[in-house]
Design an enzyme around this catalytic site. Sequence first.
Site, PDB file in Angstrom:
ATOM      1  N   PHE A   1       0.862  -1.187   0.000  1.00 27.82           N
ATOM      2  CA  PHE A   1       0.000   0.000   0.000  1.00 27.82           C
ATOM      3  C   PHE A   1       0.890   1.225   0.000  1.00 27.82           C
ATOM      4  CE2 PHE A   1      -2.399   3.483   1.837  1.00 27.82           C
ATOM      5  CZ  PHE A   1      -3.545   3.453   1.056  1.00 27.82           C
TER       6      PHE A   1
ATOM      7  N   ASP B   1       9.230   2.695   1.730  1.00 27.66           N
ATOM      8  CA  ASP B   1       8.051   3.447   2.149  1.00 27.66           C
ATOM      9  C   ASP B   1       7.889   3.220   3.650  1.00 27.66           C
ATOM     10  OD1 ASP B   1       5.541   4.297   2.892  1.00 27.66           O
ATOM     11  OD2 ASP B   1       4.527   3.568   1.095  1.00 27.66           O
TER      12      ASP B   1
ATOM     13  N   LYS C   1       2.554   9.767   8.306  1.00 27.36           N
ATOM     14  CA  LYS C   1       1.799   9.407   9.512  1.00 27.36           C
ATOM     15  C   LYS C   1       2.316   9.967  10.844  1.00 27.36           C
ATOM     16  CE  LYS C   1      -0.971   5.732   7.678  1.00 27.36           C
ATOM     17  NZ  LYS C   1      -0.605   5.117   6.413  1.00 27.36           N
TER      18      LYS C   1
HETATM   19  C1  LIG Z   1      -0.883   5.388   5.016  1.00 26.22           C
HETATM   20  C2  LIG Z   1       0.159   4.973   4.054  1.00 26.22           C
HETATM   21  C3  LIG Z   1       0.378   5.683   2.866  1.00 26.22           C
HETATM   22  C4  LIG Z   1      -0.508   6.812   2.410  1.00 26.22           C
HETATM   23  O1  LIG Z   1      -0.463   7.892   3.247  1.00 26.22           O
HETATM   24  P1  LIG Z   1      -1.539   9.094   3.067  1.00 26.22           P
HETATM   25  O2  LIG Z   1      -1.090  10.107   4.053  1.00 26.22           O
HETATM   26  O3  LIG Z   1      -2.881   8.511   3.353  1.00 26.22           O
HETATM   27  O4  LIG Z   1      -1.437   9.556   1.663  1.00 26.22           O
HETATM   28  C5  LIG Z   1       1.442   5.288   2.061  1.00 26.22           C
HETATM   29  N1  LIG Z   1       2.232   4.255   2.412  1.00 26.22           N
HETATM   30  C6  LIG Z   1       2.043   3.555   3.537  1.00 26.22           C
HETATM   31  C7  LIG Z   1       2.975   2.437   3.876  1.00 26.22           C
HETATM   32  C8  LIG Z   1       1.000   3.874   4.397  1.00 26.22           C
HETATM   33  O5  LIG Z   1       0.792   3.153   5.504  1.00 26.22           O
END
Ligand SMILES: *Cc1c(COP(=O)(O)O)cnc(C)c1O
Length: 390
Positions: free
Chosen positions: A129, A214, A243
Amino acid sequence: MISAVMPTYGRADIAFERGEGAWLWSTDGRRYLDFGSGVAVTALGHCHPRLVKALQDQAATLWHTSNLYRVPGQERVAGRLVAESFADTAFFCNSGAEANECAIKMARKHHDDAGSPQRGQIICATGAFHGRTLATLAAGGQEKHLKGFDPVTPGFVHVPFGNLNALRAAIGPETAAIMVEPVQGEGGLVPASADYLRGLRAAADEFGLLLIFDEVQTGMGRTGRLFAHQHADLAPDIMTLAKGLGGGFPVGACLATEKAAACLTAGTHGSTFGGNPLAMAVAGTVLDVMAEPGFMDRVAVMGARLRSGLDALAARHPAVIEEVRGLGLMLGIKARIPNTELSARLLAAGLLTVGAGDNVVRLLPPLIIGDAEIEAALSILDRTLTEVTP
Ligand SMILES: *Cc1c(COP(=O)(O)O)cnc(C)c1O
């Protein structure tokens, strides 16, 4: 009739009006233990006094000036992130998806500048994701998120998470980068092994690819180290954060080595809001608190405590829990009943959790969590698991 708020979420019918530490109070006066942290965001809990003060002081001074001018807060926060990581430089934005967009653009332009414009493809992992923008949706590659939004943004291929042979076989003349989460979050709390991460590093080096981690969810202390890849003692070329970085204030960052980032010269990328003084005041204070002696060690200790409590529950409730997995304070229960049902029961019992893929219930308490709150959560879990045992 459609609601005034666009109905893109399946929301629980509950609203909160106040928060303190690991606790939230709903508008109907109930108190909840927050083991969701707004999806791994409120890393220092609700209304941490230092964050409140930083935001209030900055709010009374200066909110926004744009990136047409120097922003001293950015220089301070970037300096801190660089000092704590492999990176030489940081770009600020407002969310995880935007941080990943920056990483993807950087990977492509890096090769274009090097005379290989055909190298535009990013190898990603199944179950990943990376966000909800068109490019990051394609990077995630999940059917349930992509359905209906054709054409899919080109330039992303997927190989099974954890499989180095498949990864190496997918590398071709068009490959620019490898992008993975050190622990898959939305995909179901699946940690990458240190060997896998080292194998990715070796493949990237061998084929001249950029390695992107990521760490939007795993970063900022969530796994017991400031950045999750530090457990494996290696470094990517690019890392994305969001986050926990703002503790609840929207802010993201894309960190990179000088070599990777050199291609993003003035005018090649930007953001109106990214890294504004408000965001930087809060992110800087989050970093200050996390840098205090013992903070990160305590996260690891609390993570181990929660983990051993969950393992004991798994042994007591084998009919409901298939497995406990994760890292630090990023833990998941793979359930044998629908995770949505287990989450709803826990909510009714006063414990907030977050669902994830692979039928997992995620436990993401604030990093300031204490023993008493862990005990309280375990006891709600124990009662609820007994109730739902078929
Ligand atoms: C939450 C998340 C995203 C997306 O972040 P947003 O602030 O919602 O755009 C991308 N990568 C990972 C691993 C995430 O957990």
